[in-house]
Design a protein around this motif. Structure first.
Motif, PDB file in Angstrom:
ATOM      1  N   VAL B  37       0.836  -1.117   0.045  1.00  0.00           N
ATOM      2  CA  VAL B  37       0.013  -0.096  -0.017  1.00  0.00           C
ATOM      3  C   VAL B  37       0.815   1.334   0.071  1.00  0.00           C
ATOM      4  O   VAL B  37       2.104   1.247   0.683  1.00  0.00           O
ATOM      5  CB  VAL B  37      -0.883   0.284   1.192  1.00  0.00           C
ATOM      6  N   ASP B  38       0.309   2.223  -0.624  1.00  0.00           N
ATOM      7  CA  ASP B  38       0.982   3.643  -0.408  1.00  0.00           C
ATOM      8  C   ASP B  38       0.256   4.398   0.427  1.00  0.00           C
ATOM      9  O   ASP B  38      -1.002   4.028   0.935  1.00  0.00           O
ATOM     10  CB  ASP B  38       0.927   4.219  -1.740  1.00  0.00           C
ATOM     11  N   PHE B  39       0.947   5.192   1.050  1.00  0.00           N
ATOM     12  CA  PHE B  39       0.147   6.337   1.992  1.00  0.00           C
ATOM     13  C   PHE B  39       0.084   7.526   1.520  1.00  0.00           C
ATOM     14  O   PHE B  39       1.083   8.214   1.503  1.00  0.00           O
ATOM     15  CB  PHE B  39       0.770   6.006   3.515  1.00  0.00           C
ATOM     16  N   ASP B  40      -1.171   8.139   1.148  1.00  0.00           N
ATOM     17  CA  ASP B  40      -1.111   9.633   0.738  1.00  0.00           C
ATOM     18  C   ASP B  40      -0.737  10.772   1.508  1.00  0.00           C
ATOM     19  O   ASP B  40       0.119  11.594   1.146  1.00  0.00           O
ATOM     20  CB  ASP B  40      -2.599   9.829   0.114  1.00  0.00           C
ATOM     21  N   GLU B  41      -1.317  10.650   2.656  1.00  0.00           N
ATOM     22  CA  GLU B  41      -0.766  11.783   3.531  1.00  0.00           C
ATOM     23  C   GLU B  41      -1.188  11.256   5.141  1.00  0.00           C
ATOM     24  O   GLU B  41      -2.096  10.957   5.703  1.00  0.00           O
ATOM     25  CB  GLU B  41      -1.961  12.982   3.377  1.00  0.00           C
ATOM     26  N   VAL B  42      -0.035  11.116   5.643  1.00  0.00           N
ATOM     27  CA  VAL B  42       0.143  10.430   7.006  1.00  0.00           C
ATOM     28  C   VAL B  42       0.782  11.461   7.965  1.00  0.00           C
ATOM     29  O   VAL B  42       1.889  12.161   7.618  1.00  0.00           O
ATOM     30  CB  VAL B  42       1.100   9.299   7.152  1.00  0.00           C
ATOM     31  N   GLU B  43       0.208  11.774   9.021  1.00  0.00           N
ATOM     32  CA  GLU B  43       0.403  12.803   9.956  1.00  0.00           C
ATOM     33  C   GLU B  43       1.389  12.265  10.931  1.00  0.00           C
ATOM     34  O   GLU B  43       1.028  11.250  11.468  1.00  0.00           O
ATOM     35  CB  GLU B  43      -0.597  13.688  10.507  1.00  0.00           C
ATOM     36  N   LEU B  44       2.635  12.642  10.962  1.00  0.00           N
ATOM     37  CA  LEU B  44       3.590  12.158  11.584  1.00  0.00           C
ATOM     38  C   LEU B  44       3.387  12.497  13.178  1.00  0.00           C
ATOM     39  O   LEU B  44       2.872  13.368  13.508  1.00  0.00           O
ATOM     40  CB  LEU B  44       5.207  12.438  11.407  1.00  0.00           C
TER      41      LEU B  44
END
Lengths: 427, 131
Positions: B37-44
């Motif tokens: 899977v790719d992760f479009d926008e992950v908040e760290l």
């Protein structure tokens, strides 16, 4: 390791053309044994129409030896599974179960059980427990594990081994997991393991208790995951001890649930074994069965008698399946009619509803439509520091207040269940 | 009459792509792969305590190339800069399962959004590649 049980045909999501047919029953355990790279054999009971396929499949898994121990008659041994991810009750429906019976071939049983086995993992049910109990020489097997939903007196021939079961409303109707374990140990089992689905697993042995959390992660199916866990634990306990073996088996069980692709599964198993997460890893959920019902969960939704609340009903049922006790405020405090009810009645009902919100640990807002009450309760709970989950299966939430006030916005039943476990375990 | 597609017993659902979990864009092997899977926008998370912030005094600019580190930060998966290997934050706990994926998969991407208005926040895009 010897695996003993029936072979079933699992039909996932029978009304969905994307659902699948897969060999299940004892084959779930066989897949984990294969992925672990341990030597294993299988003595299975199955209807004749799947014997050839089963033998071929077991060959493909590198099974050392296998025996068709007995025939299933009266039933195709097909099980329908409407909800394979176990977001709520899976709805297992074993076709023609009432007519199902087993005919064991005594000569094959003698042949299969002639050898000395260090470990045997047995999955008996009501149709085969007597035959297996009669023929399996438990006295000649070092470690016997029996995973069954049967009562303890039905499996008493296996006492002296490890009893394994899964927590469920049926299993826990007469006692919680500690009670179940206590009864098993009193009945002569040396250890008892109770699997608590997404809340982890506990083992009781002597005076000690070990507990491992369940891995948070994508779940494609939850069918046979418990059986896969059993194999992983039995294979690892001697080298790792109870606690670490429980922990590693729990991670490996997640790997089984994350895919139906054997190659992908094996790759995950290899990776986990090379670098398992430590005990109490933050990515695991530990939540004992008996602790769940005390968690106050408020269901905020347009739960009115003119609304189709079937989605809300499903949410409630799913939570109760996992032994949570959600509150639907209208069921507790009643529904009001602002045009007819007195000001006093409206005021007191409002106060009673707000008290429920104030008391709750988790608020789940179910966005059936843009109900102002649901949204107001969501906002109030968020402002009060409650854990808030927005369940938005129809993808209605676009306003920033709805998408960013909750701790989680989820869109599937599976995600909702995972979110509830995560928040509940962190309380 | 049509066929449901359930004409054989197999480990692979008939329309495997649709059987994958929703965790981002999801194309991968039949039967599902939690790693593909790719992760479009992950908040760290833990950005305010990051190594990058401590070293540079500011957050990484938009576009900075990042990757998922093979080393854990505590029990968390760290996102580091490709250039300097400096940790800029950690993935949310719900993505800890990716630990089982890093041996055979590489996750690279870039910083998409940086915010310092209320509190330090960094979002990244991650793309999965097989090693």
């Amino acid at each position: 390791m010897l695996l003993v049980g029936q072979v079933l045909v699992d039909v996932s999501r029978p009304l969905d053309p994307d659902g699948g047919l897969r060999l299940g029953g004892v084959v779930h355990a066989a897949r984990m044994a294969w992925a672990l790279g341990i030597e294993f054999s299988v003595a299975y009971i199955a209807p004749s129409y799947i014997v050839e396929l089963t033998d071929r499949y077991l060959d493909g898994l590198g099974c050392s030896r296998y025996w068709h121990l007995g025939e299933v008659v009266g039933s195709p041994n097909v099980i329908l599974i409407p909800e394979p991810t176990e977001a709520g009750a899976q709805g297992y429906d074993l076709l023609l179960d009432n007519d199902r019976r087993v005919v064991v071939d005594k000569d094959v049983a003698v042949e299969a059980f002639r050898s000395e086995w260090s470990v045997a993992l047995v999955f008996p049910d009501r149709t085969d427990v007597e035959a297996i109990s009669t023929h399996l020489p438990t006295g000649r097997i070092e470690d016997v594990y029996v995973d069954s939903a049967l009562s303890l007196d039905q499996i008493d021939r296996f006492s002296g081994g490890t009893f394994i079961t899964s927590a469920s409303q049926d299993r826990c109707a007469n006692g919680d997991p500690p009670s179940i374990a206590s009864a098993a140990l009193s009945a002569g089992f040396t250890a008892a393991i109770v699997k608590e689905n997404r809340g982890g697993t506990r083992l009781w042995r002597g005076g000690s208790i070990a507990q491992a959390g369940a891995t948070l992660g994508p779940v494609v199916h939850s069918v046979g995951v418990g059986d896969a866990f059993d194999v992983a634990f039995a294979a690892k306990v001697e080298a790792l001890g109870d606690q670490r073996a429980l922990n590693v088996a729990s991670q490996l069980a997640w790997a089984y649930a994350s895919t139906t692709n054997p190659t992908t599964f094996q790759r995950l198993v290899t990776s986990i074994l090379a670098n398992p997460a430590e005990d109490n890893d933050s990515g695991q959920v530990t939540l004992s069965w008996e602790d769940r019902s005390a968690i106050e969960i408020y269901l905020a939704a347009p739960d009115f008698d003119w609304v189709d609340t079937s989605l809300l009903d499903t949410v409630e049922q799913a939570l109760r399946y996992h032994n949570f006790s959600p509150t639907r405020p209208i069921r507790v405090n009643g529904q009001v009619d602002p045009r007819r009810d007195s000001a006093a009645h409206l005021r007191t009902t409002f106060a009673a509803d707000m008290e429920l919100v104030e008391r709750c640990d988790i608020l789940i807002a179910v966005l059936l439509h843009d109900d102002p009450g649901t949204i107001a309760e969501l906002g109030w709970a968020a402002a009060r520091g409650k854990r808030v989950v927005l369940y938005d299966p129809m993808h209605r939430a676009e306003n920033l207040m709805l998408t960013h006030l909750p701790d989680d916005v989820v869109r599937t039943a599976n995600e909702l269940t995972a979110a509830v476990y995560r928040h509940a375990s962190a309380l | 009459m049509g066929s449901s597609g359930r004409d054989r017993i197999s480990d692979y659902p008939p329309n495997a792509r649709d059987a994958l979990p929703a965790a981002g864009s999801a194309d991968g092997p039949a039967g599902g792969d939690p790693c593909a899977v790719d992760f479009d926008e992950v908040e760290l998370e833990d950005v305010a305590n990051s190594e990058y912030l401590a070293v540079h005094g500011s957050l990484p600019p938009r576009g900075t190339e990042v990757e998922l580190s093979g080393d854990l930060h505590g029990s968390r998966l760290a996102i580091v800069t490709v250039a300097g290997g400096e940790r800029i934050g950690v993935l949310p706990v719900r993505l800890n399962y990716l630990r089982a994926c890093v041996e055979h998969n590489h996750y690279v991407g870039n910083v998409t959004t940086v915010s310092t208005s209320q509190l330090s926040a960094v979002w990244v895009h991650l793309r999965q590649e097989q090693r």
